[in-house]
Scaffold this motif. Structure first.
Motif, PDB file in Angstrom:
ATOM      1  N   VAL A   1       0.843  -1.208   0.000  1.00  0.00           N
ATOM      2  CA  VAL A   1       0.000   0.000   0.000  1.00  0.00           C
ATOM      3  C   VAL A   1       0.873   1.250   0.000  1.00  0.00           C
ATOM      4  N   GLY A   2       1.930   1.256   0.800  1.00  0.00           N
ATOM      5  CA  GLY A   2       2.846   2.390   0.810  1.00  0.00           C
ATOM      6  C   GLY A   2       3.506   2.597  -0.539  1.00  0.00           C
ATOM      7  N   PHE A   3       3.889   1.505  -1.197  1.00  0.00           N
ATOM      8  CA  PHE A   3       4.457   1.572  -2.541  1.00  0.00           C
ATOM      9  C   PHE A   3       3.459   2.195  -3.513  1.00  0.00           C
ATOM     10  N   SER A   4       2.210   1.781  -3.421  1.00  0.00           N
ATOM     11  CA  SER A   4       1.180   2.341  -4.303  1.00  0.00           C
ATOM     12  C   SER A   4       1.007   3.837  -4.085  1.00  0.00           C
ATOM     13  N   VAL A   5       1.033   4.263  -2.831  1.00  0.00           N
ATOM     14  CA  VAL A   5       0.907   5.693  -2.535  1.00  0.00           C
ATOM     15  C   VAL A   5       2.102   6.453  -3.102  1.00  0.00           C
ATOM     16  N   LEU A   6       3.293   5.895  -2.982  1.00  0.00           N
ATOM     17  CA  LEU A   6       4.481   6.553  -3.527  1.00  0.00           C
ATOM     18  C   LEU A   6       4.402   6.686  -5.046  1.00  0.00           C
ATOM     19  N   ILE A   7       3.983   5.639  -5.726  1.00  0.00           N
ATOM     20  CA  ILE A   7       3.915   5.666  -7.189  1.00  0.00           C
ATOM     21  C   ILE A   7       2.831   6.618  -7.671  1.00  0.00           C
TER      22      ILE A   7
ATOM     23  N   ILE B   1       5.893  22.028  -4.964  1.00  0.00           N
ATOM     24  CA  ILE B   1       7.257  21.967  -4.432  1.00  0.00           C
ATOM     25  C   ILE B   1       7.339  20.988  -3.261  1.00  0.00           C
ATOM     26  N   TRP B   2       6.327  20.984  -2.415  1.00  0.00           N
ATOM     27  CA  TRP B   2       6.316  20.146  -1.223  1.00  0.00           C
ATOM     28  C   TRP B   2       5.582  18.828  -1.431  1.00  0.00           C
ATOM     29  N   TRP B   3       5.108  18.566  -2.639  1.00  0.00           N
ATOM     30  CA  TRP B   3       4.270  17.395  -2.890  1.00  0.00           C
ATOM     31  C   TRP B   3       5.005  16.079  -2.613  1.00  0.00           C
ATOM     32  N   ILE B   4       6.191  15.909  -3.180  1.00  0.00           N
ATOM     33  CA  ILE B   4       6.913  14.640  -3.026  1.00  0.00           C
ATOM     34  C   ILE B   4       7.297  14.372  -1.564  1.00  0.00           C
ATOM     35  N   PRO B   5       7.836  15.335  -0.809  1.00  0.00           N
ATOM     36  CA  PRO B   5       8.103  15.043   0.609  1.00  0.00           C
ATOM     37  C   PRO B   5       6.829  14.713   1.397  1.00  0.00           C
ATOM     38  N   LEU B   6       5.742  15.411   1.089  1.00  0.00           N
ATOM     39  CA  LEU B   6       4.475  15.140   1.768  1.00  0.00           C
ATOM     40  C   LEU B   6       3.973  13.733   1.439  1.00  0.00           C
ATOM     41  N   VAL B   7       3.993  13.376   0.168  1.00  0.00           N
ATOM     42  CA  VAL B   7       3.542  12.045  -0.249  1.00  0.00           C
ATOM     43  C   VAL B   7       4.430  10.961   0.369  1.00  0.00           C
ATOM     44  N   THR B   8       5.707  11.223   0.467  1.00  0.00           N
ATOM     45  CA  THR B   8       6.629  10.249   1.035  1.00  0.00           C
ATOM     46  C   THR B   8       6.295   9.951   2.492  1.00  0.00           C
ATOM     47  N   VAL B   9       6.102  10.986   3.283  1.00  0.00           N
ATOM     48  CA  VAL B   9       5.782  10.780   4.700  1.00  0.00           C
ATOM     49  C   VAL B   9       4.412  10.113   4.849  1.00  0.00           C
ATOM     50  N   VAL B  10       3.440  10.526   4.049  1.00  0.00           N
ATOM     51  CA  VAL B  10       2.114   9.906   4.109  1.00  0.00           C
ATOM     52  C   VAL B  10       2.202   8.434   3.711  1.00  0.00           C
ATOM     53  N   ALA B  11       2.964   8.114   2.680  1.00  0.00           N
ATOM     54  CA  ALA B  11       3.106   6.725   2.243  1.00  0.00           C
ATOM     55  C   ALA B  11       3.731   5.866   3.336  1.00  0.00           C
ATOM     56  N   PHE B  12       4.745   6.382   4.006  1.00  0.00           N
ATOM     57  CA  PHE B  12       5.381   5.619   5.076  1.00  0.00           C
ATOM     58  C   PHE B  12       4.431   5.448   6.264  1.00  0.00           C
ATOM     59  N   ALA B  13       3.647   6.469   6.546  1.00  0.00           N
ATOM     60  CA  ALA B  13       2.672   6.363   7.642  1.00  0.00           C
ATOM     61  C   ALA B  13       1.583   5.347   7.300  1.00  0.00           C
ATOM     62  N   VAL B  14       1.108   5.379   6.068  1.00  0.00           N
ATOM     63  CA  VAL B  14       0.074   4.428   5.645  1.00  0.00           C
ATOM     64  C   VAL B  14       0.631   3.007   5.658  1.00  0.00           C
ATOM     65  N   ALA B  15       1.869   2.846   5.225  1.00  0.00           N
ATOM     66  CA  ALA B  15       2.473   1.513   5.196  1.00  0.00           C
ATOM     67  C   ALA B  15       2.588   0.916   6.585  1.00  0.00           C
ATOM     68  N   SER B  16       2.808   1.738   7.578  1.00  0.00           N
ATOM     69  CA  SER B  16       3.069   1.228   8.924  1.00  0.00           C
ATOM     70  C   SER B  16       1.875   1.305   9.859  1.00  0.00           C
ATOM     71  N   CYS B  17       0.724   1.745   9.394  1.00  0.00           N
ATOM     72  CA  CYS B  17      -0.396   1.922  10.320  1.00  0.00           C
ATOM     73  C   CYS B  17      -1.089   0.606  10.683  1.00  0.00           C
ATOM     74  N   ARG B  18      -0.949  -0.426   9.875  1.00  0.00           N
ATOM     75  CA  ARG B  18      -1.514  -1.735  10.229  1.00  0.00           C
ATOM     76  C   ARG B  18      -0.423  -2.552  10.896  1.00  0.00           C
ATOM     77  N   ILE B  19      -0.653  -2.906  12.153  1.00  0.00           N
ATOM     78  CA  ILE B  19       0.382  -3.639  12.876  1.00  0.00           C
ATOM     79  C   ILE B  19       0.000  -5.089  13.120  1.00  0.00           C
ATOM     80  N   GLY B  20      -1.238  -5.446  12.873  1.00  0.00           N
ATOM     81  CA  GLY B  20      -1.653  -6.835  13.041  1.00  0.00           C
ATOM     82  C   GLY B  20      -1.404  -7.334  14.449  1.00  0.00           C
ATOM     83  N   LYS B  21      -0.784  -8.496  14.553  1.00  0.00           N
ATOM     84  CA  LYS B  21      -0.480  -9.086  15.857  1.00  0.00           C
ATOM     85  C   LYS B  21       1.010  -9.015  16.176  1.00  0.00           C
TER      86      LYS B  21
ATOM     87  N   LEU C   1      11.867   0.512  -0.402  1.00  0.00           N
ATOM     88  CA  LEU C   1      12.713  -0.371  -1.207  1.00  0.00           C
ATOM     89  C   LEU C   1      11.994  -0.848  -2.470  1.00  0.00           C
ATOM     90  N   LEU C   2      10.675  -0.994  -2.394  1.00  0.00           N
ATOM     91  CA  LEU C   2       9.922  -1.353  -3.596  1.00  0.00           C
ATOM     92  C   LEU C   2       9.925  -0.225  -4.622  1.00  0.00           C
TER      93      LEU C   2
END
Length: 128
Positions: free
Chosen positions: A26-32, A50-70, A87-88
């Protein structure tokens, strides 16, 4: 002791691998998608562009890590998921000359680890 500090109420592995892989995808999809939308945003709102890519990067990393499961260690789980999403997307950054800068590569990886661990830690506290 550290598991209590990280908000652990789950038993099991330190990282929930299937959930981490889904989060990285999901984070990869947000980055792309964020990278592909940048020209439209830049033409629509130059200041935001100008700030779009840094903003998208932080949002993508947050979305990638928000599901922690068990995951027993949610902060580590979040850091791994966010770093895997970067890395993807990393091969695509090599098309741009600035994406080949070793300092930039290390800084983005550091941002992925810090953002992922912070979000994972907070999600672990919410689970506790």
């Amino acid at each position: 002791m550290i598991r209590v500090f990280l908000g652990n109420k789950a038993t099991g592995e330190p990282i929930d691998v299937p959930v981490a892989v889904r989060g990285a995808a999901v984070g990869f999809s947000v980055l792309i998608v964020g990278g592909l939308v940048r020209p439209v945003v830049r033409s629509w709102a130059p200041v935001l562009g100008i700030w779009w890519i840094p903003l998208v990067t932080v949002v993508a990393f947050a979305v990638a890590s928000c599901r922690i499961g068990k995951a027993a260690l949610p902060a580590v789980h979040g850091a791994v998921a966010a770093l895997c999403s970067y890395l993807l997307a990393f091969p695509f950054s090599l098309f741009v000359p600035a994406g080949r800068d070793p300092v930039q590569i290390l800084l983005i990886a550091l941002i992925a680890v810090l953002t992922g661990s912070l979000v994972g830690f907070l999600r672990g506290l919410m689970r506790a």
